[in-house]
Scaffold this active site. Sequence first.
Site, mmCIF file in Angstrom:
data_model
loop_
_atom_site.group_PDB
_atom_site.id
_atom_site.type_symbol
_atom_site.label_atom_id
_atom_site.label_comp_id
_atom_site.label_asym_id
_atom_site.label_seq_id
_atom_site.Cartn_x
_atom_site.Cartn_y
_atom_site.Cartn_z
ATOM 1 N N CYS A 238 0.858 -1.175 0.000
ATOM 2 C CA CYS A 238 0.000 0.000 0.000
ATOM 3 C C CYS A 238 0.903 1.236 0.000
ATOM 4 O O CYS A 238 1.979 1.236 0.565
ATOM 5 C CB CYS A 238 -0.939 0.102 1.190
ATOM 6 S SG CYS A 238 -2.035 -1.297 1.373
ATOM 7 N N ARG B 159 3.132 0.136 -5.333
ATOM 8 C CA ARG B 159 3.003 -0.561 -4.054
ATOM 9 C C ARG B 159 1.681 -1.308 -3.914
ATOM 10 O O ARG B 159 1.470 -2.036 -2.946
ATOM 11 C CB ARG B 159 3.129 0.435 -2.901
ATOM 12 C CG ARG B 159 4.450 1.164 -2.877
ATOM 13 C CD ARG B 159 4.478 2.167 -1.760
ATOM 14 N NE ARG B 159 4.498 1.521 -0.479
ATOM 15 C CZ ARG B 159 5.593 1.156 0.173
ATOM 16 N NH1 ARG B 159 6.762 1.395 -0.347
ATOM 17 N NH2 ARG B 159 5.520 0.567 1.336
ATOM 18 N N TRP C 214 -2.961 -2.449 -1.589
ATOM 19 C CA TRP C 214 -2.730 -3.865 -1.898
ATOM 20 C C TRP C 214 -3.441 -4.629 -0.787
ATOM 21 O O TRP C 214 -3.046 -4.582 0.382
ATOM 22 C CB TRP C 214 -1.237 -4.178 -1.905
ATOM 23 C CG TRP C 214 -0.928 -5.561 -2.364
ATOM 24 C CD1 TRP C 214 -0.892 -6.013 -3.643
ATOM 25 C CD2 TRP C 214 -0.605 -6.687 -1.539
ATOM 26 N NE1 TRP C 214 -0.571 -7.351 -3.661
ATOM 27 C CE2 TRP C 214 -0.383 -7.793 -2.383
ATOM 28 C CE3 TRP C 214 -0.478 -6.872 -0.168
ATOM 29 C CZ2 TRP C 214 -0.047 -9.055 -1.918
ATOM 30 C CZ3 TRP C 214 -0.141 -8.128 0.305
ATOM 31 C CH2 TRP C 214 0.061 -9.207 -0.563
ATOM 32 N N ASN D 103 -0.634 1.347 5.890
ATOM 33 C CA ASN D 103 0.128 0.337 5.154
ATOM 34 C C ASN D 103 0.645 -0.667 6.180
ATOM 35 O O ASN D 103 1.091 -0.269 7.248
ATOM 36 C CB ASN D 103 1.297 1.059 4.449
ATOM 37 C CG ASN D 103 2.399 0.126 4.033
ATOM 38 O OD1 ASN D 103 2.139 -0.992 3.615
ATOM 39 N ND2 ASN D 103 3.633 0.573 4.144
ATOM 40 N N GLY D 104 0.555 -1.973 5.876
ATOM 41 C CA GLY D 104 1.041 -2.977 6.829
ATOM 42 C C GLY D 104 -0.132 -3.667 7.516
ATOM 43 O O GLY D 104 -1.261 -3.628 7.020
ATOM 44 N N GLU E 86 14.986 -17.050 -12.628
ATOM 45 C CA GLU E 86 14.558 -15.658 -12.824
ATOM 46 C C GLU E 86 13.708 -15.531 -14.100
ATOM 47 O O GLU E 86 12.704 -14.821 -14.120
ATOM 48 C CB GLU E 86 15.800 -14.749 -12.881
ATOM 49 C CG GLU E 86 15.548 -13.303 -13.268
ATOM 50 C CD GLU E 86 14.664 -12.529 -12.308
ATOM 51 O OE1 GLU E 86 14.236 -13.099 -11.289
ATOM 52 O OE2 GLU E 86 14.360 -11.367 -12.607
ATOM 53 N N LYS F 37 9.896 -14.112 -14.138
ATOM 54 C CA LYS F 37 9.489 -12.955 -14.953
ATOM 55 C C LYS F 37 8.275 -13.327 -15.793
ATOM 56 O O LYS F 37 7.310 -12.587 -15.856
ATOM 57 C CB LYS F 37 10.615 -12.493 -15.898
ATOM 58 C CG LYS F 37 11.779 -11.771 -15.312
ATOM 59 C CD LYS F 37 11.495 -10.380 -14.803
ATOM 60 C CE LYS F 37 11.054 -10.437 -13.368
ATOM 61 N NZ LYS F 37 12.042 -10.229 -12.354
ATOM 62 N N GLU G 141 4.981 -13.918 -13.622
ATOM 63 C CA GLU G 141 4.373 -12.791 -12.918
ATOM 64 C C GLU G 141 3.744 -11.766 -13.849
ATOM 65 O O GLU G 141 2.792 -11.104 -13.464
ATOM 66 C CB GLU G 141 5.347 -12.139 -11.932
ATOM 67 C CG GLU G 141 6.501 -11.411 -12.531
ATOM 68 C CD GLU G 141 7.458 -10.861 -11.476
ATOM 69 O OE1 GLU G 141 7.022 -10.535 -10.366
ATOM 70 O OE2 GLU G 141 8.653 -10.746 -11.782
ATOM 71 N N HIS H 255 14.743 -35.960 -12.689
ATOM 72 C CA HIS H 255 14.237 -36.460 -11.410
ATOM 73 C C HIS H 255 12.751 -36.131 -11.211
ATOM 74 O O HIS H 255 12.252 -36.218 -10.095
ATOM 75 C CB HIS H 255 15.070 -35.890 -10.253
ATOM 76 C CG HIS H 255 16.495 -36.345 -10.289
ATOM 77 N ND1 HIS H 255 16.865 -37.640 -10.011
ATOM 78 C CD2 HIS H 255 17.645 -35.686 -10.611
ATOM 79 C CE1 HIS H 255 18.188 -37.754 -10.133
ATOM 80 N NE2 HIS H 255 18.670 -36.593 -10.509
ATOM 81 N N LYS I 159 5.037 -3.862 -5.670
ATOM 82 C CA LYS I 159 6.499 -3.868 -5.783
ATOM 83 C C LYS I 159 7.187 -3.992 -4.433
ATOM 84 O O LYS I 159 8.140 -4.732 -4.286
ATOM 85 C CB LYS I 159 6.968 -2.597 -6.486
ATOM 86 C CG LYS I 159 8.466 -2.631 -6.719
ATOM 87 C CD LYS I 159 8.844 -1.950 -7.974
ATOM 88 C CE LYS I 159 10.288 -2.171 -8.317
ATOM 89 N NZ LYS I 159 10.575 -3.533 -8.812
HETATM 90 C C1 F6R Z 1 10.011 -10.098 -9.020
HETATM 91 C C2 F6R Z 1 10.164 -9.130 -7.950
HETATM 92 C C3 F6R Z 1 10.045 -9.618 -6.549
HETATM 93 C C4 F6R Z 1 11.069 -8.909 -5.654
HETATM 94 C C5 F6R Z 1 10.860 -9.296 -4.189
HETATM 95 C C6 F6R Z 1 11.896 -8.687 -3.283
HETATM 96 O O1 F6R Z 1 10.149 -9.497 -10.276
HETATM 97 O O2 F6R Z 1 10.360 -7.971 -8.183
HETATM 98 O O3 F6R Z 1 10.191 -10.995 -6.471
HETATM 99 O O4 F6R Z 1 12.355 -9.247 -6.078
HETATM 100 O O5 F6R Z 1 9.586 -8.890 -3.776
HETATM 101 O O6 F6R Z 1 11.871 -7.291 -3.358
HETATM 102 P P1 F6R Z 1 13.087 -6.427 -2.871
HETATM 103 O O7 F6R Z 1 14.249 -6.729 -3.734
HETATM 104 O O8 F6R Z 1 12.636 -5.005 -2.987
HETATM 105 O O9 F6R Z 1 13.358 -6.821 -1.444
#
Ligand code: F6R
Length: 607
Positions: free
Chosen positions: A2, A27, A74, A98-99, A479, A483, A486, A502, A602
């Site tokens: 949020c 956020r 969020w 937030n939280g 990774e 990507k 998501e 396996h 994010k």
């Molecule tokens: C994926 C992504 C998330 C962040 C994760 C950690 O594309 O962005 O998996 O990597 O939420 O976030 P940070 O690096 O800000 O602690």
Amino acid sequence: MCGIVGVLSDKPAAPLMMDALRRLEYRGYDSAGLATGSGGALDRRRAAGKLSALQDVLEAAPLPGTSGIGHTRWATHGPPNVENAHPHVAGRVAVVHNGIIENHAALRAELIAAGASFESATDTEVVAHMLDREIADGASPEQAMARVMPRLTGAFAFVVLVAGEEDLLLAARRASPLAIGLGDGAAYVGSDAVALAPITRRIVYLEDGDWAVLRRSGVQVFAGDGTPVERREQISTVSAAMIGKGNYRHFMEKEIHDQPEAIAHTLHAVIDPGTGKATLPPPLDTAETVAKITILAAGTSYYAGLTARYWLESIAGIACEVELASEFRDRKAVLPDGGVAIAVSQSGESLDTLMALRHAKALGQKVLALVNVPESTIARESDGVLLTRAGPEFGVASTKAFTAQLTAFLGLAVALGAARGHIDAGEVLRLVKALEAVPGRVADVLKDTGPYQIIAHDLARARDVLYLGRGLSYPIALEGALKLKEITYVHAEGYAAGEMKHGPIALIDEHVPVVIVAPSDGWFDKTASNMAEVRARGGKVILLTDKAGAAALGDGADHLVVLPDVPSEVAPILYTVPVQLMAYLAAVEKGTDADQPRNLAKSVTVE
Ligand code: F6R
């Protein structure tokens, strides 16, 4: 998660808050809302969905007033509808939050027993009711805050607006981030300094447990126990110019293309471009005596840590474990005296990583923060900071922050290897030269995105996609899969190529694209065997390799991408770029929102 914002200005508050919320939408974007004070009353507008829905509501019914609070959500407690959208109001009090208030259920029961009636399913609303009760009993808003704060448990930040108090905001933080902005005859508050960048760069960061009284004439901060404290004013490093999309369709596309610069800047934070000398930040500056490194991170940052383990072991000769922050914090891990934990985080605010950092400290480890936001909580709570210099990242899917983390880690491994005498001067020089060349090679890859468009077409239509890699390419496979899933919602899994036989091999048929990350390094021959196993079962191979790899295996691939030749140590940085492009272009093809994919946010500041 949020995003929260508060404004005390001489200008209309609503447009200022909408502008700040646009920069906080990363956020969360389940709902949004504003409340302002004018003429002794509170006025509120809310809408489910993204900020654009709230903008429509405001156009139909503008909000008066020069003081206000705003929120982009969020969802945690209660579905993302208008009733659960912030601000939450009880009597004279409006709150954005937030939280999580962890003891909200007990507090709600107590308030209901005392006659309160609730409008939402959120944990936030208890705060509004508790403050309103104290004020109704004759407390000033400041006294009400001092009484309510000790009764709340959890990790949270909130901002309060009180009807009839048009020169007052109350703000509090416990673990979740909050930045106060100072203006000329104005005061602001936001979840981060980026939100406030166009209106002020004069920032006061609240420390854990602090709460503050904001007035246009100034800000007073109190520690958790209610004693007044001084918190230093700082000039934020983020400028308004750094936060646009330029000519790109999405932030994610721009941030993929920012990578040559992000990598070069980050490299020079570790390695002096003039002398080629690498420097070690504390607490790694006593490199010879560091017993072990424990890397703590979540999501993409965790994959950077997995890659770093290979480098730290082989280049620096140092024992290394990589831990998912959310798992580590509840484990009774046995860590050696003289160990160092590295908390890796783009935002520097992920609550899982922050809690893991605190746990590592309690287990006697010194902590280095590897973060992209210098003023972040993780940076401030660590013994030393190594900054990735990727610049602000807005796309929810992390891109340039990841390659910057890889660069910082490889630079660190070289510096550690040199300091510990694990590699000689010639090897240091070779690795530094290899790193120096990476921005140019990444720029070469970005010059022609055509091949990825063709692959993206297939990925966007797939039901399942596998990503395989060995050694240094294994985390890049993870990774790549993250990507894709998501931002396109296509199911994707990353596997260590040797692990496929396996179990996951059962998934392969002619409908499953398999992306194989395979530079011609020491793991190549074994990966080649795994590719043959995929082909034998009809899987569609998308091979990412170099010239030598293409010569050896190219004929067996349905799609072949030939990347520039680079020393194997830096290949993970380069090979990240194609997996990002493939996912991004598949999202564009599918029409999903690459910058704001569903259900995500994010900065994940809940556990
Ligand atoms: C994926 C992504 C998330 C962040 C994760 C950690 O594309 O962005 O998996 O990597 O939420 O976030 P940070 O690096 O800000 O602690």
